[in-house]
Design a protein around this motif. Structure first.
Motif, PDB file in Angstrom:
ATOM      1  N   ARG A   1       0.835  -1.205   0.000  1.00 41.07           N
ATOM      2  CA  ARG A   1       0.000   0.000   0.000  1.00 41.07           C
ATOM      3  C   ARG A   1       0.868   1.253   0.000  1.00 41.07           C
ATOM      4  NH1 ARG A   1      -3.432  -2.891   3.736  1.00 41.07           N
ATOM      5  NH2 ARG A   1      -2.554  -1.680   5.458  1.00 41.07           N
ATOM      6  N   ARG A   2       1.967   1.154   0.761  1.00 38.09           N
ATOM      7  CA  ARG A   2       2.866   2.306   0.846  1.00 38.09           C
ATOM      8  C   ARG A   2       3.515   2.580  -0.520  1.00 38.09           C
ATOM      9  NH1 ARG A   2       6.453   1.412   5.748  1.00 38.09           N
ATOM     10  NH2 ARG A   2       4.554   1.847   6.916  1.00 38.09           N
ATOM     11  N   GLU A   3       3.920   1.507  -1.195  1.00 37.19           N
ATOM     12  CA  GLU A   3       4.561   1.654  -2.502  1.00 37.19           C
ATOM     13  C   GLU A   3       3.566   2.259  -3.516  1.00 37.19           C
ATOM     14  OE1 GLU A   3       7.401   1.733  -3.589  1.00 37.19           O
ATOM     15  OE2 GLU A   3       7.345   1.294  -5.738  1.00 37.19           O
ATOM     16  N   PHE A   4       2.328   1.781  -3.465  1.00 34.19           N
ATOM     17  CA  PHE A   4       1.297   2.326  -4.370  1.00 34.19           C
ATOM     18  C   PHE A   4       1.129   3.825  -4.130  1.00 34.19           C
ATOM     19  CE2 PHE A   4      -3.128   3.574  -5.131  1.00 34.19           C
ATOM     20  CZ  PHE A   4      -3.301   3.178  -6.452  1.00 34.19           C
ATOM     21  N   ASP A   5       0.996   4.194  -2.870  1.00 31.46           N
ATOM     22  CA  ASP A   5       0.811   5.608  -2.543  1.00 31.46           C
ATOM     23  C   ASP A   5       2.022   6.438  -2.968  1.00 31.46           C
ATOM     24  OD1 ASP A   5      -1.641   5.038  -1.496  1.00 31.46           O
ATOM     25  OD2 ASP A   5      -0.976   4.979   0.601  1.00 31.46           O
ATOM     26  N   ARG A   6       3.203   5.852  -2.809  1.00 31.74           N
ATOM     27  CA  ARG A   6       4.426   6.578  -3.180  1.00 31.74           C
ATOM     28  C   ARG A   6       4.415   6.862  -4.692  1.00 31.74           C
ATOM     29  NH1 ARG A   6       9.259   6.076  -5.468  1.00 31.74           N
ATOM     30  NH2 ARG A   6       8.943   3.907  -6.072  1.00 31.74           N
ATOM     31  N   LEU A   7       4.070   5.833  -5.473  1.00 35.55           N
ATOM     32  CA  LEU A   7       4.046   6.003  -6.928  1.00 35.55           C
ATOM     33  C   LEU A   7       3.034   7.079  -7.340  1.00 35.55           C
ATOM     34  CD1 LEU A   7       4.283   2.261  -8.065  1.00 35.55           C
ATOM     35  CD2 LEU A   7       6.045   4.014  -8.360  1.00 35.55           C
ATOM     36  N   ILE A   8       1.863   7.030  -6.720  1.00 36.10           N
ATOM     37  CA  ILE A   8       0.829   8.025  -7.046  1.00 36.10           C
ATOM     38  C   ILE A   8       1.310   9.430  -6.663  1.00 36.10           C
ATOM     39  CG2 ILE A   8      -1.515   8.845  -6.438  1.00 36.10           C
ATOM     40  CD1 ILE A   8      -1.775   6.400  -8.136  1.00 36.10           C
ATOM     41  N   ASP A   9       1.871   9.543  -5.441  1.00 34.91           N
ATOM     42  CA  ASP A   9       2.305  10.867  -4.977  1.00 34.91           C
ATOM     43  C   ASP A   9       3.420  11.423  -5.851  1.00 34.91           C
ATOM     44  OD1 ASP A   9       0.458  10.790  -3.024  1.00 34.91           O
ATOM     45  OD2 ASP A   9       1.846  10.172  -1.414  1.00 34.91           O
ATOM     46  N   ALA A  10       4.283  10.527  -6.317  1.00 33.97           N
ATOM     47  CA  ALA A  10       5.426  10.970  -7.119  1.00 33.97           C
ATOM     48  C   ALA A  10       5.043  11.146  -8.583  1.00 33.97           C
ATOM     49  CB  ALA A  10       6.570   9.961  -6.984  1.00 33.97           C
ATOM     50  N   ASP A  11       3.738  11.050  -8.901  1.00 37.10           N
ATOM     51  CA  ASP A  11       3.269  11.172 -10.284  1.00 37.10           C
ATOM     52  C   ASP A  11       3.908  10.130 -11.181  1.00 37.10           C
ATOM     53  OD1 ASP A  11       1.251  12.926 -10.652  1.00 37.10           O
ATOM     54  OD2 ASP A  11       2.557  14.697 -10.769  1.00 37.10           O
ATOM     55  N   MET A  12       4.162   8.949 -10.635  1.00 39.82           N
ATOM     56  CA  MET A  12       4.721   7.886 -11.447  1.00 39.82           C
ATOM     57  C   MET A  12       3.594   6.945 -11.872  1.00 39.82           C
ATOM     58  SD  MET A  12       8.271   7.396  -9.443  1.00 39.82           S
ATOM     59  CE  MET A  12       8.996   6.099 -10.445  1.00 39.82           C
ATOM     60  N   ARG A  13       3.934   6.013 -12.766  1.00 39.98           N
ATOM     61  CA  ARG A  13       2.898   5.176 -13.346  1.00 39.98           C
ATOM     62  C   ARG A  13       2.742   3.856 -12.609  1.00 39.98           C
ATOM     63  NH1 ARG A  13       2.280   7.043 -19.292  1.00 39.98           N
ATOM     64  NH2 ARG A  13       0.600   8.483 -18.744  1.00 39.98           N
TER      65      ARG A  13
ATOM     66  N   PRO B   1     -20.274  11.952  -7.524  1.00 39.37           N
ATOM     67  CA  PRO B   1     -19.658  11.290  -6.375  1.00 39.37           C
ATOM     68  C   PRO B   1     -18.341  10.581  -6.700  1.00 39.37           C
ATOM     69  CG  PRO B   1     -21.587  10.058  -7.147  1.00 39.37           C
ATOM     70  CD  PRO B   1     -21.557  11.337  -7.911  1.00 39.37           C
ATOM     71  N   ASN B   2     -18.194  10.060  -7.928  1.00 41.49           N
ATOM     72  CA  ASN B   2     -16.994   9.271  -8.229  1.00 41.49           C
ATOM     73  C   ASN B   2     -15.767  10.127  -8.518  1.00 41.49           C
ATOM     74  OD1 ASN B   2     -18.301   6.789  -8.008  1.00 41.49           O
ATOM     75  ND2 ASN B   2     -19.097   6.962 -10.095  1.00 41.49           N
ATOM     76  N   SER B   3     -16.018  11.401  -8.822  1.00 37.49           N
ATOM     77  CA  SER B   3     -14.930  12.245  -9.310  1.00 37.49           C
ATOM     78  C   SER B   3     -13.825  12.462  -8.285  1.00 37.49           C
ATOM     79  CB  SER B   3     -15.471  13.610  -9.727  1.00 37.49           C
ATOM     80  OG  SER B   3     -16.196  13.484 -10.915  1.00 37.49           O
ATOM     81  N   GLN B   4     -14.241  12.687  -7.024  1.00 40.05           N
ATOM     82  CA  GLN B   4     -13.243  13.063  -6.014  1.00 40.05           C
ATOM     83  C   GLN B   4     -12.173  11.997  -5.849  1.00 40.05           C
ATOM     84  OE1 GLN B   4     -13.014  16.052  -4.808  1.00 40.05           O
ATOM     85  NE2 GLN B   4     -14.863  16.532  -6.004  1.00 40.05           N
ATOM     86  N   ARG B   5     -12.631  10.748  -5.762  1.00 42.08           N
ATOM     87  CA  ARG B   5     -11.668   9.675  -5.539  1.00 42.08           C
ATOM     88  C   ARG B   5     -10.764   9.501  -6.766  1.00 42.08           C
ATOM     89  NH1 ARG B   5     -13.854   3.883  -3.955  1.00 42.08           N
ATOM     90  NH2 ARG B   5     -14.484   4.051  -6.118  1.00 42.08           N
ATOM     91  N   SER B   6     -11.362   9.592  -7.958  1.00 39.67           N
ATOM     92  CA  SER B   6     -10.566   9.458  -9.175  1.00 39.67           C
ATOM     93  C   SER B   6      -9.517  10.552  -9.258  1.00 39.67           C
ATOM     94  CB  SER B   6     -11.458   9.524 -10.409  1.00 39.67           C
ATOM     95  OG  SER B   6     -12.167   8.319 -10.539  1.00 39.67           O
ATOM     96  N   MET B   7      -9.836  11.723  -8.740  1.00 36.63           N
ATOM     97  CA  MET B   7      -8.856  12.801  -8.755  1.00 36.63           C
ATOM     98  C   MET B   7      -7.737  12.529  -7.761  1.00 36.63           C
ATOM     99  SD  MET B   7     -11.161  16.168  -9.553  1.00 36.63           S
ATOM    100  CE  MET B   7      -9.802  17.323  -9.485  1.00 36.63           C
ATOM    101  N   ALA B   8      -8.107  11.996  -6.592  1.00 33.41           N
ATOM    102  CA  ALA B   8      -7.079  11.667  -5.603  1.00 33.41           C
ATOM    103  C   ALA B   8      -6.113  10.609  -6.143  1.00 33.41           C
ATOM    104  CB  ALA B   8      -7.741  11.173  -4.319  1.00 33.41           C
ATOM    105  N   TRP B   9      -6.645   9.690  -6.917  1.00 31.59           N
ATOM    106  CA  TRP B   9      -5.802   8.632  -7.495  1.00 31.59           C
ATOM    107  C   TRP B   9      -5.109   9.070  -8.794  1.00 31.59           C
ATOM    108  CZ3 TRP B   9      -9.941   4.297  -6.764  1.00 31.59           C
ATOM    109  CH2 TRP B   9      -9.729   3.665  -5.522  1.00 31.59           C
ATOM    110  N   LYS B  10      -5.371  10.277  -9.182  1.00 28.69           N
ATOM    111  CA  LYS B  10      -4.758  10.826 -10.397  1.00 28.69           C
ATOM    112  C   LYS B  10      -5.131  10.030 -11.650  1.00 28.69           C
ATOM    113  CE  LYS B  10      -1.188  13.218  -7.834  1.00 28.69           C
ATOM    114  NZ  LYS B  10       0.209  13.371  -7.481  1.00 28.69           N
ATOM    115  N   ILE B  11      -6.335   9.435 -11.614  1.00 26.10           N
ATOM    116  CA  ILE B  11      -6.888   8.882 -12.852  1.00 26.10           C
ATOM    117  C   ILE B  11      -7.487  10.070 -13.596  1.00 26.10           C
ATOM    118  CG2 ILE B  11      -8.651   7.385 -13.850  1.00 26.10           C
ATOM    119  CD1 ILE B  11      -8.333   5.585 -11.344  1.00 26.10           C
TER     120      ILE B  11
END
Lengths: 269, 327
Positions: free
Chosen positions: B21-33, B220-230
């Motif tokens: 979970r930490r690695e996933f969050d790190r990738l998302i935060d770092a704008d990586m794929r 309703p779905n938009s907020q989460r998708s934005m947090a995940w950078k989808i």
């Protein structure tokens, strides 16, 4: 010969012909018109498959083949039109059924996928032989159009031959459909190789279709047999497309194709 | 599209370890794929499958309203462009289905979801195309809105989706341009042609604006998708961006956008525009548009009519594989 030789290009298009100063002679224009109609009528019908094909890959493939043929038609009709100061669209949209010169194979309706493949195989093998010979024409515009086209139709043969094999050897049902498709299209093979009345006085410029039959006979029956199918022995149809005698399906096809253009004569699109 | 083997989700790891979970969050935060074999939360996977397959279905269903004019295109050049465009859409559907397949769903399942109505496609394709000018409006307005929506998706956090979108966006900008050109040619033409163009834009303008989805407060779905950078921008931000782009283009065309409230707002630095009829949007979404049933039935028919062809291809491939094994 009353044609000039200004267009020499590897990537010849309808636009490049229209923009050039090349003018076809009356005889060359009459000849090019028939070839253009063949390609146009077949291209139009392949367009009907887009969004209706058995799988998305075939929407793309049949669309591609149709687009290639439409490109050939546009070049040939544009070139023909230079003789009469007419555009490709004048010729495509404002001639009636009896003025069309298409040979009857190209007019046969799509039918099912196997019928389309049968029609396309016959057409593509014929086109390869035709354009290969025409690429040596003394008319440099026809030669350039043919040189570009031959590479494309060569790929079309592969596409049809692969489907012939898949359907011939696939299931009992597909085998039967493929055989029926071949049987339905075979009567129109003969006409392709009969003398073209508009090629008669153009030695060295136009292609006499009769000798092309040998290449067809050397290839297509073998492909059919290799696919476990039988070479049809049906009687040839009377033909006469070049003289304006057409299958009943051409009229409705043209009515649909031309309806909007004819509702707004003189308009640009 | 890069060809990637489907990474099937492992039941056990749905929750993921702390490290995963930490690695996933790190990738998302770092704008990586995130790539197909990376661990990802189940909800992320499901959101992506829903969005990518819906997008693929939209491309495929979207072939129909334009396919309607291939046989009647009024010039050979327009016929060629239209054939190429509709064919591109089939290609886009293919890339997107492939991208979705990397998340562990197969094409047949997605097709079933489409024809049973379990999966949605963009409601815009439930509108009909009675005139040639609709080919212009679809290109200019519908593809234009799609581009505003899709350009940010090229940076979507899921690798195969982002890469598919990069390719799709290049082709979409050609589609929008050709739509604009169709309308421009009509607006330079006869009175009948001008009227045809204006009437068509009148019909497509509001539905195109609604393509960005409901207002932010109702999405309703938009907020989460934005947090995940989808998703990178909100529905309302994208809609504003689209209107700002359209107004000057409409002036070049000489076409009137059917909204009397459109006005430059100096303070905001954007065009103001009037309210949209969201009741209509929800009606079409609920299946009560012009052509909902027709679109799905047509797709189903093409699929069913082609079943024997696909079966033959499979049988032939199996037989050839068996032959190779034997020799």
């Amino acid at each position: 010969m009353n044609h000039s030789n200004h267009v020499v290009s590897t990537a010849i298009t309808a636009e490049s012909i229209a923009d050039s100063s090349v003018v076809a002679s009356e005889a060359v224009a009459q000849y090019a018109l028939g070839l253009g109609d063949d390609a146009l009528v077949l291209a139009h019908q392949l367009g009907e498959w887009i969004a209706n094909a058995p799988e998305l890959e075939e929407d793309v493939a049949l669309g591609n083949i149709g687009l290639d043929l439409l490109g050939h038609a546009r070049s040939l009709l544009t070139y023909a039109g230079t003789a009469w100061d007419k555009s490709e669209d004048d010729l495509a949209y404002f001639r009636g059924e009896a003025e069309y010169r298409s040979r009857q194979l190209f007019e046969q309706p799509n039918g099912d996928f196997a019928t389309t493949i049968a029609r396309q195989l016959i057409a593509s093998v014929y086109f390869v032989a035709l354009y290969r010979a025409l690429s040596l024409s003394a008319d440099t515009t026809l030669a350039a159009i043919a040189a570009k086209a031959v590479k494309e139709v060569d790929y079309h043969v592969d596409h049809s031959a692969q489907w012939l094999e898949r359907l011939g050897l696939g299931t009992d049902y597909s085998h039967e459909r493929m055989q029926q498709g071949l049987d339905a299209m075979w009567p129109f093979v003969d006409e392709l190789f009969r003398a073209d009345p508009f090629a008669a006085d153009l030695e060295g410029v136009a292609v006499d279709p009769e000798p092309l039959r040998a290449a067809f006979d050397a290839k297509v029956p073998r492909l059919i047999v290799d696919a476990g199918l039988t070479v049809p022995t049906v009687s040839p149809a009377q033909g006469g497309g070049r003289l304006g005698r057409h299958s009943e399906s051409l009229g409705p096809m043209l009515a649909e194709m031309q309806v909007l253009a004819r509702a707004h004569p003189g308009a640009n699109w | 599209m890069t060809a990637v083997q489907p990474a099937l989700p492992e039941e056990k790891s749905a929750e993921g370890s702390v490290d995963q979970r930490r690695e996933f969050d790190r990738l998302i935060d770092a704008d990586m794929r995130i790539e197909p074999r990376d661990w990802m939360p189940d909800a992320y996977r499901k959101t992506l499958i829903r969005q990518i397959s819906q997008h693929a279905h939209s491309e495929i269903i979207g072939m129909q309203p334009e396919g309607n004019w291939i046989t009647r295109a009024p010039s050979l050049k327009r016929k060629a462009i239209l054939m190429a465009k509709v064919q591109d859409e089939a290609g886009h559907g293919l890339y997107l289905y492939s991208a979705a397949q990397t998340l562990g769903i197969d094409r047949e399942t997605m097709f079933e979801q489409l024809v049973t109505g379990a999966a949605k496609y963009s409601s815009i394709f439930n509108y009909t195309t009675p005139t040639w000018a609709d080919m212009g409006s679809i290109g200019w307005l519908v593809d234009g809105a799609a581009i505003c929506n899709q350009v940010p998706l090229c940076r979507a956090s899921y690798g195969p989706y982002g890469r598919a979108m990069t390719r799709i966006c290049k082709e979409e900008s050609f589609h929008q341009r050709q739509g604009f050109e169709i309308l421009l040619e009509l607006m330079r033409g006869t009175d009948a042609q001008k009227a045809m163009a204006q009437e068509s834009v009148n019909r497509w303008y509001a539905p195109a604006l609604m393509m960005f989805g409901p207002p932010d407060e109702d999405s309703p779905n938009s907020q989460r998708s934005m947090a995940w950078k989808i998703k990178r921008f909100s529905n309302d931000d994208l809609r504003q961006r689209f209107v700002d782009m359209l107004v000057p283009q409409a002036e070049v065309l000489g076409i009137t956008l059917p909204d009397p409230d459109i006005k430059w707002n100096e303070e905001r630095g954007h065009y103001d525009f009037g309210p949209l009829d969201w009741d209509e949007f929800y009606e079409v979404l609920a299946g009560r548009g012009q052509a909902n049933a027709v679109r799905v039935a047509r797709r189903k028919k093409a699929h069913e009519d082609g079943a024997w062809v696909r079966e033959a291809a499979r049988a032939c491939a199996d037989a050839q594989a068996a032959e190779r094994m034997a020799s």
